[in-house]
Motif scaffolding. Structure first.
Motif, PDB file in Angstrom:
ATOM      1  N   ALA A 196     -58.366  13.369  42.705  1.00 22.18           N
ATOM      2  CA  ALA A 196     -57.405  13.808  43.725  1.00 22.18           C
ATOM      3  C   ALA A 196     -57.335  12.859  44.922  1.00 22.18           C
ATOM      4  O   ALA A 196     -56.849  13.254  45.994  1.00 22.18           O
ATOM      5  CB  ALA A 196     -57.712  15.229  44.196  1.00 22.18           C
ATOM      6  N   GLU A 197     -57.831  11.641  44.762  1.00 16.96           N
ATOM      7  CA  GLU A 197     -57.714  10.644  45.823  1.00 16.96           C
ATOM      8  C   GLU A 197     -57.118   9.371  45.239  1.00 16.96           C
ATOM      9  O   GLU A 197     -57.131   9.148  44.027  1.00 16.96           O
ATOM     10  CB  GLU A 197     -59.077  10.322  46.437  1.00 16.96           C
ATOM     11  N   GLY A 198     -56.615   8.490  46.127  1.00 10.47           N
ATOM     12  CA  GLY A 198     -56.153   7.199  45.667  1.00 10.47           C
ATOM     13  C   GLY A 198     -57.311   6.244  45.458  1.00 10.47           C
ATOM     14  O   GLY A 198     -58.407   6.452  45.995  1.00 10.47           O
ATOM     15  N   PRO A 199     -57.107   5.191  44.662  1.00  8.08           N
ATOM     16  CA  PRO A 199     -58.156   4.183  44.493  1.00  8.08           C
ATOM     17  C   PRO A 199     -58.515   3.532  45.829  1.00  8.08           C
ATOM     18  O   PRO A 199     -57.648   3.334  46.682  1.00  8.08           O
ATOM     19  CB  PRO A 199     -57.512   3.167  43.540  1.00  8.08           C
ATOM     20  N   TYR A 244     -47.107   2.440  42.221  1.00 12.31           N
ATOM     21  CA  TYR A 244     -47.800   2.446  40.945  1.00 12.31           C
ATOM     22  C   TYR A 244     -47.630   3.817  40.278  1.00 12.31           C
ATOM     23  O   TYR A 244     -47.392   4.822  40.941  1.00 12.31           O
ATOM     24  CB  TYR A 244     -49.308   2.219  41.125  1.00 12.31           C
ATOM     25  N   GLN A 288     -49.816   6.208  37.374  1.00  5.17           N
ATOM     26  CA  GLN A 288     -51.034   6.336  36.576  1.00  5.17           C
ATOM     27  C   GLN A 288     -50.840   7.393  35.498  1.00  5.17           C
ATOM     28  O   GLN A 288     -50.500   8.542  35.788  1.00  5.17           O
ATOM     29  CB  GLN A 288     -52.243   6.715  37.444  1.00  5.17           C
ATOM     30  N   PHE A 306     -48.670   6.500  42.846  1.00  7.51           N
ATOM     31  CA  PHE A 306     -49.365   6.009  44.038  1.00  7.51           C
ATOM     32  C   PHE A 306     -48.516   4.991  44.776  1.00  7.51           C
ATOM     33  O   PHE A 306     -47.826   4.172  44.170  1.00  7.51           O
ATOM     34  CB  PHE A 306     -50.693   5.344  43.665  1.00  7.51           C
ATOM     35  N   PHE A 316     -54.472   2.303  49.087  1.00  8.76           N
ATOM     36  CA  PHE A 316     -53.697   3.285  48.338  1.00  8.76           C
ATOM     37  C   PHE A 316     -53.584   4.602  49.100  1.00  8.76           C
ATOM     38  O   PHE A 316     -54.512   5.023  49.808  1.00  8.76           O
ATOM     39  CB  PHE A 316     -54.365   3.564  46.993  1.00  8.76           C
ATOM     40  N   GLY A 317     -52.450   5.270  48.890  1.00 11.98           N
ATOM     41  CA  GLY A 317     -52.298   6.631  49.354  1.00 11.98           C
ATOM     42  C   GLY A 317     -52.972   7.589  48.387  1.00 11.98           C
ATOM     43  O   GLY A 317     -53.485   7.179  47.347  1.00 11.98           O
ATOM     44  N   PRO A 318     -52.946   8.893  48.700  1.00 16.21           N
ATOM     45  CA  PRO A 318     -53.631   9.882  47.860  1.00 16.21           C
ATOM     46  C   PRO A 318     -52.885  10.198  46.574  1.00 16.21           C
ATOM     47  O   PRO A 318     -53.439  10.839  45.685  1.00 16.21           O
ATOM     48  CB  PRO A 318     -53.691  11.112  48.756  1.00 16.21           C
TER      49      PRO A 318
END
Lengths: 111, 113
Positions: free
Chosen positions: A41-44, B35, B37, B91, B104-106
């Motif tokens: 639930a988070e970005g890389p 992006y 995923q 993302f 990166f954002g969440p």
């Protein structure tokens, strides 16, 4: 045709031991390499990088190794901690302003 | 700094509907990346901008996808019409100078029914 391959979808390691995550790439033009860590639930988030002029880069418990002739890079985590449990992505770039990522390896560090 | 902000965090829609994802990059960053995923394809680059100008959109899967960056602090990714195979986490990331660390954002988890 994957340009970047992380062949191990998952890896389990005991706390305190070494974790080794691997990444292979196909294009010898790639000259910049990064590792990202991703929690659910988070970005890389950026972890560590290395350019093609070096073969090793260290940052605390994290070391990235680059073998250009084998087109292979690896991330070593020593010692592994439960908080390191996450998905790790390797990303590669070739002088342009874009990265190609592998599919990721899920690391589980067992207490 | 608040980091990269994305909205909404979750989106559930029905096939055929228009979907708009939003991104606010980190102030001062001149590169913005979108992006997607998925389990099958991992993290794939769709499009990126430099100084609000689209530079490479070769990763955009189909004409149903479009992206804009009207100013330095805002970007949108639109899917019209949406299809179930578009279900993924999207993302947004930004960086200064392009090559190197991207922030990166969440992410936005999109589900198309």
């Amino acid at each position: 045709d994957q340009q970047v391959k992380q062949n191990s979808p998952s890896l389990s390691v005991q706390e305190g031991r070494i974790s080794i995550l691997n990444c292979d790439y196909t294009n010898s033009m790639f000259d910049y390499f990064l590792w990202y860590k991703k929690y659910p639930a988070e970005g890389p988030t950026f972890l560590i990088s290395i350019s093609s002029i070096k073969d090793k880069n260290e940052d605390g418990r994290f070391t990235v190794f680059l073998n250009k002739s084998a087109k292979h890079l690896s991330l070593h985590i020593v010692p592994s901690q439960p908080g390191d449990s996450a998905v790790y992505f390797c990303g590669v770039g070739a002088g342009s302003y874009q990265l190609t990522f592998g599919k990721g390896t899920k690391l589980s560090v067992i207490p | 700094d608040a980091g990269v902000i994305q909205s909404p965090r979750h989106e559930v829609t029905e096939m055929g509907q228009e979907v708009t994802l939003r991104c606010k990059p980190i102030s001062g960053h001149d590169y913005l990346f979108w992006y997607r995923q998925t389990m099958m394809r991992g993290l794939e680059l769709l499009i990126y901008f430099n100084n609000n100008v689209p530079i490479d959109d070769s990763g955009m899967p189909e004409d149903r996808f479009s992206a804009k960056m009207p100013n330095a602090s805002f970007s949108t990714l639109k899917i019209q019409p949406s299809e179930p195979r578009d279900s993924a986490v999207y993302f947004c990331a930004s960086s200064w100078g392009g090559l190197g660390e991207q922030f990166f954002g969440p992410g936005t988890r999109l589900t198309v029914l």
